[in-house]
Design a protein around this motif. Structure first.
Motif, PDB file in Angstrom:
ATOM      1  N   ASN A  86       0.829  -1.200   0.000  1.00 46.45           N
ATOM      2  CA  ASN A  86       0.000   0.000   0.000  1.00 46.45           C
ATOM      3  C   ASN A  86       0.861   1.245   0.000  1.00 46.45           C
ATOM      4  OD1 ASN A  86      -2.349  -1.496   0.038  1.00 46.45           O
ATOM      5  ND2 ASN A  86      -2.464  -1.508   2.264  1.00 46.45           N
ATOM      6  N   CYS A  87       0.378   2.279  -0.655  1.00 44.44           N
ATOM      7  CA  CYS A  87       1.062   3.561  -0.727  1.00 44.44           C
ATOM      8  C   CYS A  87       0.989   4.244   0.641  1.00 44.44           C
ATOM      9  CB  CYS A  87       0.404   4.426  -1.789  1.00 44.44           C
ATOM     10  SG  CYS A  87       1.065   6.087  -1.907  1.00 44.44           S
ATOM     11  N   ALA A  88       2.119   4.783   1.107  1.00 50.35           N
ATOM     12  CA  ALA A  88       2.166   5.447   2.411  1.00 50.35           C
ATOM     13  C   ALA A  88       1.380   6.753   2.414  1.00 50.35           C
ATOM     14  CB  ALA A  88       3.618   5.715   2.807  1.00 50.35           C
ATOM     15  N   ALA A  89       1.133   7.352   1.245  1.00 48.73           N
ATOM     16  CA  ALA A  89       0.403   8.622   1.190  1.00 48.73           C
ATOM     17  C   ALA A  89      -1.104   8.427   1.068  1.00 48.73           C
ATOM     18  CB  ALA A  89       0.917   9.468   0.030  1.00 48.73           C
ATOM     19  N   CYS A  90      -1.532   7.590   0.124  1.00 51.91           N
ATOM     20  CA  CYS A  90      -2.973   7.447  -0.140  1.00 51.91           C
ATOM     21  C   CYS A  90      -3.561   6.149   0.396  1.00 51.91           C
ATOM     22  CB  CYS A  90      -3.251   7.550  -1.638  1.00 51.91           C
ATOM     23  SG  CYS A  90      -2.700   6.115  -2.597  1.00 51.91           S
ATOM     24  N   SER A  91      -2.721   5.239   0.854  1.00 48.47           N
ATOM     25  CA  SER A  91      -3.114   3.935   1.405  1.00 48.47           C
ATOM     26  C   SER A  91      -3.747   3.000   0.385  1.00 48.47           C
ATOM     27  CB  SER A  91      -4.068   4.100   2.591  1.00 48.47           C
ATOM     28  OG  SER A  91      -3.452   4.839   3.610  1.00 48.47           O
ATOM     29  N   GLU A  98       4.153  -1.981 -10.794  1.00 49.44           N
ATOM     30  CA  GLU A  98       4.182  -0.523 -10.918  1.00 49.44           C
ATOM     31  C   GLU A  98       5.469   0.063 -10.350  1.00 49.44           C
ATOM     32  OE1 GLU A  98       1.458   2.966  -9.089  1.00 49.44           O
ATOM     33  OE2 GLU A  98       0.394   1.387 -10.167  1.00 49.44           O
ATOM     34  N   MET A  99       5.978   1.102 -11.014  1.00 45.61           N
ATOM     35  CA  MET A  99       7.152   1.819 -10.520  1.00 45.61           C
ATOM     36  C   MET A  99       6.758   2.586  -9.262  1.00 45.61           C
ATOM     37  SD  MET A  99       9.738   1.317 -12.574  1.00 45.61           S
ATOM     38  CE  MET A  99      10.826   2.696 -12.423  1.00 45.61           C
ATOM     39  N   VAL A 100       7.678   2.665  -8.305  1.00 42.93           N
ATOM     40  CA  VAL A 100       7.391   3.333  -7.033  1.00 42.93           C
ATOM     41  C   VAL A 100       8.545   4.239  -6.649  1.00 42.93           C
ATOM     42  CG1 VAL A 100       5.931   1.455  -6.170  1.00 42.93           C
ATOM     43  CG2 VAL A 100       8.373   1.448  -5.656  1.00 42.93           C
ATOM     44  N   ASP A 111       2.784   9.275  -8.455  1.00 45.45           N
ATOM     45  CA  ASP A 111       1.946  10.471  -8.356  1.00 45.45           C
ATOM     46  C   ASP A 111       1.756  10.946  -6.920  1.00 45.45           C
ATOM     47  OD1 ASP A 111       1.650  10.598 -11.081  1.00 45.45           O
ATOM     48  OD2 ASP A 111      -0.268   9.538 -11.097  1.00 45.45           O
ATOM     49  N   CYS A 112       1.932  10.070  -5.957  1.00 44.07           N
ATOM     50  CA  CYS A 112       1.719  10.421  -4.548  1.00 44.07           C
ATOM     51  C   CYS A 112       2.987  10.916  -3.866  1.00 44.07           C
ATOM     52  CB  CYS A 112       1.182   9.216  -3.779  1.00 44.07           C
ATOM     53  SG  CYS A 112      -0.453   8.686  -4.291  1.00 44.07           S
ATOM     54  N   PHE A 113       4.125  10.748  -4.511  1.00 40.59           N
ATOM     55  CA  PHE A 113       5.386  11.125  -3.897  1.00 40.59           C
ATOM     56  C   PHE A 113       5.569  12.629  -4.060  1.00 40.59           C
ATOM     57  CE2 PHE A 113      10.088  11.224  -3.523  1.00 40.59           C
ATOM     58  CZ  PHE A 113      10.173  10.628  -2.277  1.00 40.59           C
ATOM     59  N   ALA A 114       5.164  13.393  -3.035  1.00 36.65           N
ATOM     60  CA  ALA A 114       5.154  14.857  -3.099  1.00 36.65           C
ATOM     61  C   ALA A 114       5.380  15.432  -1.709  1.00 36.65           C
ATOM     62  CB  ALA A 114       3.816  15.335  -3.645  1.00 36.65           C
ATOM     63  N   CYS A 115       5.743  16.703  -1.673  1.00 39.37           N
ATOM     64  CA  CYS A 115       5.871  17.414  -0.399  1.00 39.37           C
ATOM     65  C   CYS A 115       4.514  17.383   0.294  1.00 39.37           C
ATOM     66  CB  CYS A 115       6.313  18.855  -0.653  1.00 39.37           C
ATOM     67  SG  CYS A 115       6.362  19.871   0.844  1.00 39.37           S
ATOM     68  N   GLN A 116       4.519  17.019   1.540  1.00 35.66           N
ATOM     69  CA  GLN A 116       3.254  16.874   2.260  1.00 35.66           C
ATOM     70  C   GLN A 116       2.703  18.198   2.769  1.00 35.66           C
ATOM     71  OE1 GLN A 116       4.929  13.421   4.455  1.00 35.66           O
ATOM     72  NE2 GLN A 116       2.983  12.452   3.964  1.00 35.66           N
ATOM     73  N   LEU A 117       3.411  19.300   2.504  1.00 34.50           N
ATOM     74  CA  LEU A 117       2.884  20.626   2.853  1.00 34.50           C
ATOM     75  C   LEU A 117       2.387  21.378   1.613  1.00 34.50           C
ATOM     76  CD1 LEU A 117       5.323  21.903   5.618  1.00 34.50           C
ATOM     77  CD2 LEU A 117       3.027  20.972   5.873  1.00 34.50           C
ATOM     78  N   CYS A 118       3.228  21.465   0.587  1.00 36.46           N
ATOM     79  CA  CYS A 118       2.834  22.251  -0.601  1.00 36.46           C
ATOM     80  C   CYS A 118       2.406  21.386  -1.787  1.00 36.46           C
ATOM     81  CB  CYS A 118       3.973  23.178  -1.021  1.00 36.46           C
ATOM     82  SG  CYS A 118       5.384  22.309  -1.764  1.00 36.46           S
ATOM     83  N   CYS A 119       2.506  20.069  -1.667  1.00 38.30           N
ATOM     84  CA  CYS A 119       2.082  19.102  -2.697  1.00 38.30           C
ATOM     85  C   CYS A 119       2.954  19.119  -3.958  1.00 38.30           C
ATOM     86  CB  CYS A 119       0.622  19.298  -3.076  1.00 38.30           C
ATOM     87  SG  CYS A 119      -0.481  19.045  -1.682  1.00 38.30           S
ATOM     88  N   GLN A 120       4.147  19.727  -3.905  1.00 31.86           N
ATOM     89  CA  GLN A 120       5.074  19.687  -5.041  1.00 31.86           C
ATOM     90  C   GLN A 120       5.535  18.246  -5.234  1.00 31.86           C
ATOM     91  OE1 GLN A 120       8.637  22.129  -4.699  1.00 31.86           O
ATOM     92  NE2 GLN A 120       9.762  20.680  -5.965  1.00 31.86           N
TER      93      GLN A 120
END
Length: 155
Positions: A86-91, A98-100, A111-120
């Motif tokens: 499971n993805c740590a961001a979206c579960s 799939e590439m991770v 697509d979920c690998f982003a800054c958890q404050l600004c979503c970059q």
């Protein structure tokens, strides 16, 4: 066939004086100049295919997988029998093929690998930081929006 086996495919030249061999896929004689050798048998180029998607497995140096009497490409083998998580961001489930992206012991969809404050979103090679178990971009990390210890992740 052996269960759960990874096998490489090789191209073999048929010598002019050599008796034609039978193809393991169609049982016809192989009269082509080249034939494939895999799973201790010989094949026409068009006969060595993935059981699921039908892609040809005869590229030089390619790999095929066998399990439950199926001949499979890597993608279908992983899709059917690979470990998922499971993805740590979206579960949500991450399929095995799939590439991770990884940060320490956590795994993320690309697509979920982003800054958890600004979503970059981050790309391979981008700098990111771990602070209070959150992934941050350099700007948010240096801005000190969170209290606590910081740890820079290796690139």
């Amino acid at each position: 066939m052996v269960l759960d086996k990874e096998e490489s495919v090789s191209v073999v030249s048929l010598q002019s004086r050599e008796k034609p061999r039978g193809c393991a896929g169609c049982d016809e004689k192989i009269r082509d100049r080249f034939m494939l050798q895999a799973l201790d048998r010989f094949w026409h180029e068009d006969c060595l295919k993935c059981h699921c998607c039908g892609c040809r497995l005869g590229r030089v140096g390619s790999t095929l997988y066998t399990r439950a009497n199926l001949i499979l490409c890597r993608r279908d083998y992983l899709r059917l029998f690979g470990a998922t998580g499971n993805c740590a961001a979206c579960s949500k489930l991450i399929p095995a093929f799939e590439m991770v992206m990884r940060a320490r012991d956590k795994v993320y969809h690309l697509d979920c690998f982003a800054c958890q404050l600004c979503c970059q979103r981050f790309c391979v090679g981008d700098k990111f930081f771990l602070k209070n178990n959150m992934i941050l971009c350099q700007l948010d990390y240096e801005g000190g929006h969170l209290n606590g210890s910081t740890e820079r992740l290796p690139q």
